[in-house]
Design an enzyme around this catalytic site. Structure first.
Site, PDB file in Angstrom:
ATOM      1  N   GLN A 138      10.812   0.808  15.824  1.00 56.69           N
ATOM      2  CA  GLN A 138      11.197  -0.286  14.927  1.00 56.69           C
ATOM      3  C   GLN A 138      12.633  -0.072  14.421  1.00 56.69           C
ATOM      4  OE1 GLN A 138       8.648  -2.119  11.773  1.00 56.69           O
ATOM      5  NE2 GLN A 138       9.717  -0.741  10.409  1.00 56.69           N
TER       6      GLN A 138
ATOM      7  N   HIS B 266       3.030   4.489  -0.456  1.00 56.71           N
ATOM      8  CA  HIS B 266       2.769   5.935  -0.512  1.00 56.71           C
ATOM      9  C   HIS B 266       4.108   6.642  -0.630  1.00 56.71           C
ATOM     10  CE1 HIS B 266       4.036   5.880   3.654  1.00 56.71           C
ATOM     11  NE2 HIS B 266       3.087   5.001   3.944  1.00 56.71           N
ATOM     12  N   GLU B 267       4.039   7.973  -0.644  1.00 50.86           N
ATOM     13  CA  GLU B 267       5.241   8.773  -0.870  1.00 50.86           C
ATOM     14  C   GLU B 267       6.325   8.489   0.193  1.00 50.86           C
ATOM     15  OE1 GLU B 267       5.737  10.341  -3.683  1.00 50.86           O
ATOM     16  OE2 GLU B 267       7.708  10.988  -2.969  1.00 50.86           O
ATOM     17  N   GLY B 268       5.908   8.115   1.388  1.00 47.95           N
ATOM     18  CA  GLY B 268       6.890   7.771   2.435  1.00 47.95           C
ATOM     19  C   GLY B 268       7.765   6.612   1.982  1.00 47.95           C
ATOM     20  N   HIS B 269       7.124   5.528   1.491  1.00 46.68           N
ATOM     21  CA  HIS B 269       7.897   4.383   0.979  1.00 46.68           C
ATOM     22  C   HIS B 269       8.782   4.818  -0.191  1.00 46.68           C
ATOM     23  CE1 HIS B 269       4.128   2.199   2.438  1.00 46.68           C
ATOM     24  NE2 HIS B 269       5.079   1.600   3.124  1.00 46.68           N
TER      25      HIS B 269
ATOM     26  N   SER C 130       0.136   3.883   5.570  1.00 47.92           N
ATOM     27  CA  SER C 130      -0.857   3.097   4.827  1.00 47.92           C
ATOM     28  C   SER C 130      -2.173   3.067   5.593  1.00 47.92           C
ATOM     29  CB  SER C 130      -0.350   1.669   4.622  1.00 47.92           C
ATOM     30  OG  SER C 130       0.914   1.708   4.003  1.00 47.92           O
ATOM     31  N   ARG C 131      -2.097   3.198   6.916  1.00 48.09           N
ATOM     32  CA  ARG C 131      -3.308   3.108   7.750  1.00 48.09           C
ATOM     33  C   ARG C 131      -4.154   4.373   7.710  1.00 48.09           C
ATOM     34  NH1 ARG C 131       0.153  -0.378  11.284  1.00 48.09           N
ATOM     35  NH2 ARG C 131      -0.921  -2.383  11.384  1.00 48.09           N
TER      36      ARG C 131
ATOM     37  N   TYR D  54       0.858  -1.188   0.000  1.00 51.67           N
ATOM     38  CA  TYR D  54       0.000   0.000   0.000  1.00 51.67           C
ATOM     39  C   TYR D  54       0.892   1.234   0.000  1.00 51.67           C
ATOM     40  CZ  TYR D  54      -4.619   1.827  -0.219  1.00 51.67           C
ATOM     41  OH  TYR D  54      -5.760   2.405  -0.686  1.00 51.67           O
TER      42      TYR D  54
ATOM     43  N   GLN E 241      11.819   6.735   9.499  1.00 47.70           N
ATOM     44  CA  GLN E 241      11.921   7.285  10.863  1.00 47.70           C
ATOM     45  C   GLN E 241      10.550   7.336  11.546  1.00 47.70           C
ATOM     46  OE1 GLN E 241      14.474   7.975  12.811  1.00 47.70           O
ATOM     47  NE2 GLN E 241      13.113   8.784  14.387  1.00 47.70           N
TER      48      GLN E 241
HETATM   49  O1  PAF Z   1       7.583  -1.125   8.593  1.00 48.43           O
HETATM   50  C1  PAF Z   1       6.992  -2.046   7.999  1.00 48.43           C
HETATM   51  O2  PAF Z   1       6.286  -1.858   7.002  1.00 48.43           O
HETATM   52  C2  PAF Z   1       7.137  -3.463   8.522  1.00 48.43           C
HETATM   53  O3  PAF Z   1       7.187  -3.489   9.902  1.00 48.43           O
HETATM   54  C3  PAF Z   1       8.349  -4.209   7.904  1.00 48.43           C
HETATM   55  C4  PAF Z   1       9.660  -3.560   8.298  1.00 48.43           C
HETATM   56  C5  PAF Z   1       8.214  -4.254   6.393  1.00 48.43           C
HETATM   57  C6  PAF Z   1       8.380  -5.657   8.435  1.00 48.43           C
HETATM   58  O4  PAF Z   1       7.232  -6.355   8.088  1.00 48.43           O
END
Ligand code: PAF
Length: 275
Positions: A144, A25-28, A177-178, A23, A139
């Site tokens: 995580q 978005h611009e962040g990814h 995405s949420r 899903y 970030q």
């Molecule tokens: O940040 C995420 O989207 C998830 O936690 C990751 C790092 C892809 C692991 O499933």
């Protein structure tokens, strides 16, 4: 995937890796840019990892649009998309887990008890499958990122972690995405998280160092929106995630807040030494 990576490494190409749950978005996509700037080939993974969702969480309804994701990733210069299914990643004999002690139980881990164990286990598997030279994380998921950096150092993974800055909507809401789950009112109200972080930043810039006072103001800002239900606001050190009482050196101010059923997270890192 391992064969493709071995081939690339044989050709002396460096591999950048952006793990995602899709899903896009611009962040990814900003993480894809960072990977492209730091490696010859960018691999993204698209896997909604069941083991990082607790019972009653949104694994089943997590937004999915693979065709759109593929288009966006390819257009942004991602060369390889690794898109396994859950049975391939977790066979019926699967028994091994990776767990980063202490850090996994703090902040988001207080309520999402199994979450980070699921994350570190799948990221560890993905690192072994993709064999990247660098891996890029956002970030926005600050805890995580800290946990994964700890895992990489503790288990001697031969790769470098790079973090990408939080990408925000025009009004300041962190991209996620949420966000798609939010109704119109919740979406409007959700910007209050960012506003509370900006207020905290401003207080610190004006010389305030007392965490109690800063968090009190943040709580007040957030409570002005009826649809907001705070999970936590914390100011912690960026290594051990332990609460701090004074802003001295680098401090992570992290927020998790529900709008309706949607839980959103956001954060800033402040450092009075840089003001
Ligand atoms: O940040 C995420 O989207 C998830 O936690 C990751 C790092 C892809 C692991 O499933």
């Amino acid at each position: 995937m391992q064969e493709a990576s071995d081939k690339l490494r044989g050709e002396r190409k460096t591999i950048g890796f952006v793990p995602t749950m899709g899903y896009i978005h611009e962040g990814h996509l900003s993480l894809i840019d960072i990977s492209n700037q730091n490696a010859d080939i960018t691999v993204a993974s698209l896997f909604v990892n069941p083991t990082q969702f607790g019972p009653g969480e949104d694994y089943k309804k997590y937004p999915r649009d693979i065709e759109r994701d593929k288009r966006l990733l390819e257009k942004r210069g991602c060369s390889i998309l690794f898109e396994p299914d859950a049975d391939t990643m977790y066979s019926k004999y699967f028994r091994t887990e990776v767990y980063v002690r202490n850090l996994c139980r703090l902040l988001c881990g207080e309520t999402r008890k199994m979450h980070f164990k699921g994350v570190t286990t799948v990221v560890s598997k993905l690192f072994n499958i993709v064999k990247p030279d660098i891996a890029v994380f956002g970030q926005k998921d600050a805890q995580q990122a800290i946990i994964i950096k700890r895992m990489v150092e503790d288990l001697n993974y031969d790769l470098k972690i790079i973090l990408g800055a939080i990408v925000r909507e025009k009004d300041g809401l962190a991209m996620s995405s949420r966000n798609i789950y939010l109704n119109k009112k919740e979406r409007r109200d959700a910007v209050v998280i960012y506003r509370s972080l900006k207020e905290a930043e401003q207080m610190i810039e004006n010389g305030e160092r007392g965490v109690l006072k800063i968090l009190r103001l943040m709580r007040k800002v957030i409570s002005e929106k009826k649809s907001a239900r705070l999970d936590y606001i914390k100011a912690v050190d960026t290594n051990g995630l332990k609460p701090v009482s004074k802003i001295r050196g680098e401090v992570l101010i992290a927020v998790a807040c529900y709008f309706g059923k949607t839980r959103l997270i956001d954060n800033i890192i402040v450092n009075p030494l840089n003001i």
